[in-house]
Design an enzyme around this catalytic site. Structure first.
Site, PDB file in Angstrom:
ATOM      1  N   HIS A 162       3.853   1.937  -9.775  1.00 37.03           N
ATOM      2  CA  HIS A 162       4.534   2.401  -8.647  1.00 37.03           C
ATOM      3  C   HIS A 162       5.874   3.060  -9.175  1.00 37.03           C
ATOM      4  CE1 HIS A 162       2.104   1.195  -5.296  1.00 37.03           C
ATOM      5  NE2 HIS A 162       1.945  -0.098  -6.003  1.00 37.03           N
ATOM      6  N   HIS A 216       2.431   0.187   2.721  1.00 36.69           N
ATOM      7  CA  HIS A 216       1.288   0.799   2.951  1.00 36.69           C
ATOM      8  C   HIS A 216       1.229   1.889   3.968  1.00 36.69           C
ATOM      9  CE1 HIS A 216      -1.295  -2.748   0.978  1.00 36.69           C
ATOM     10  NE2 HIS A 216      -0.654  -2.117   0.089  1.00 36.69           N
TER      11      HIS A 216
END
Length: 415
Positions: free
Chosen positions: A383, A250
């Site tokens: 992703h 993150h």
């Protein structure tokens, strides 16, 4: 030697990987609507509830494929929109169910994480001009901004019950991160720059305030007053959505999103700290996450002293690492980011890319062997596909809009 990022030959390799991921993804089409969870072999798990977040991510993925001119992707976008306006939609109270099966909704809680992905999917589908996408986007934005936006704190709240009458006390940063992504995409799709100000408030709170105050280890979990809960889930450190501690991937994702926001606002209009903070988050992720435990790869989480907690290697973290490195190289021209970019693609090619089974291995153990401690199977390609596109696109507008405007670099062989 020229950095890979500056070469048409590497762009063509990325394009080939984009197509391979799209080909793998096609099997996720669920016959009853939405997109199914895929197992390690790429087979759809039709007996599992269909997840809203997977359906949204794959609708977004196929919208990107359609915008790249890949035949067959457009009808898959339409399949996703049909599910989002049909079996997932709460016609009585508005909003979307988190999971459905043959009997209807399996979870009636309505969470910002999933609703942010509805905005993202609808934004990309609208740019691809798929039927019903603009109306879906308008509704999704209204729900996100009227039900989840907390104007006092400049963040989105986490979870409501079905009727929007009871708000859970938990607050989370993950949902806010994906809300930033969704707001950037929606702003590009609609031309509404006001959405960027919501994104800026979130990024300011998370990156410039919280991350900086905690040595760039972003707190993930909070109470209803946005006080950090640093020991949250200490007894369940490998939770797939709410792990204990700080999540390395993150930091990389926030760094990249900060740069996308900076570019969307305009470098002269964006706060001066955006570039410096993106650099600091990237540096912290490398320092505390990359190959810190005796083997190549990023650890999943660390504690508040920077020590590894869950040491599994996630494919999405490596994907976000390449994307953050590419974004920082584009923003700064610093060759060091191009070198990290190459290091991490070499790592991905060695341990994550599965040339026989298709897609990428989603999770590896600390010795880089297949693992399922956090995730089983290969539920989506969001992703990984974005990692093949971000190095070939400008930092603004958002991915779908940039593709729609023909901004993909070296999409064809040059004469």
């Amino acid at each position: 030697m020229r950095p890979w990022l500056d070469t048409p030959s590497h762009a063509r390799w990325l394009e080939g990987e984009s197509d391979r991921l799209l080909a793998f993804s096609r099997a996720s089409r669920h016959p009853d609507g939405g997109f199914a969870w895929l197992d390690d072999a790429g087979d759809p798990q039709l007996d599992r509830p269909v997840q809203l977040w997977i359906t949204c991510r794959m609708t977004h993925v196929f919208a990107l494929g359609a915008l790249m001119g890949r035949p067959g992707c457009g009808p898959l976008v339409d399949h996703g929109i049909d599910a989002l306006t049909g079996r997932f939609h709460d016609d009585e109270h508005s909003g979307w169910y988190a999971a459905v099966d043959d009997d209807g909704p399996r979870s009636e809680q309505k969470t910002a994480y999933e609703h942010a992905f509805v905005v993202l999917a609808a934004s990309s589908a609208a740019v691809a001009r798929r039927p019903g996408a603009e109306a879906l986007l308008a509704e999704a934005l209204e729900v996100l901004l009227t039900r989840f936006w907390d104007d006092e704190h400049g963040m989105v709240v986490e979870e409501w019950d079905r009727s929007w009458s009871s708000l859970d006390r938990y607050r989370g940063v993950n949902a806010n991160m994906h809300s930033v992504e969704a707001l950037l995409a929606a702003s590009s799709a609609t031309g509404d720059d006001r959405l960027l100000q919501h994104a800026l408030r979130i990024v300011t709170r998370v990156v410039h305030d919280l991350a900086r105050a905690h040595e760039w280890r972003i707190p993930e979990h909070f109470d209803e007053q946005w006080r950090p809960l640093l020991e949250y889930n200490a007894d369940a450190p490998a939770h797939p959505f709410r792990p204990y501690g700080a999540t390395i991937g993150h930091w990389l994702e926030w760094a990249r999103l900060t740069l996308h926001l900076r570019a969307a606002l305009g470098e002269d209009a964006a706060p001066g700290w955006t570039l410096d903070d993106a650099r600091s988050l990237f540096d912290a992720a490398v320092r505390e996450g990359w190959s810190v435990d005796g083997a190549p790869g990023f650890v999943y989480t660390v504690d508040w002293a920077g020590r590894p907690v869950v040491r599994e290697r996630m494919h999405w973290v490596a994907a976000e690492a390449t994307a953050a490195a590419a974004a920082l190289h584009q923003a700064t021209g610093d060759v060091a980011y191009a070198q990290w970019y190459q290091t991490w693609w070499d790592h991905i090619a060695e341990v994550f890319i599965d040339p026989r089974g298709g897609s990428w291995r989603h999770e590896l153990d600390p010795s880089n062997q297949p693992s399922a401690l956090v995730w089983a199977g290969r539920p989506d390609t969001y992703h990984a596909l974005q990692a093949t596109l971000i190095p070939r696109l400008p930092l603004a507008p958002a991915l779908a809009t940039a593709l729609g405007e023909g901004l993909l670099r070296w999409a064809r062989r040059r004469p």
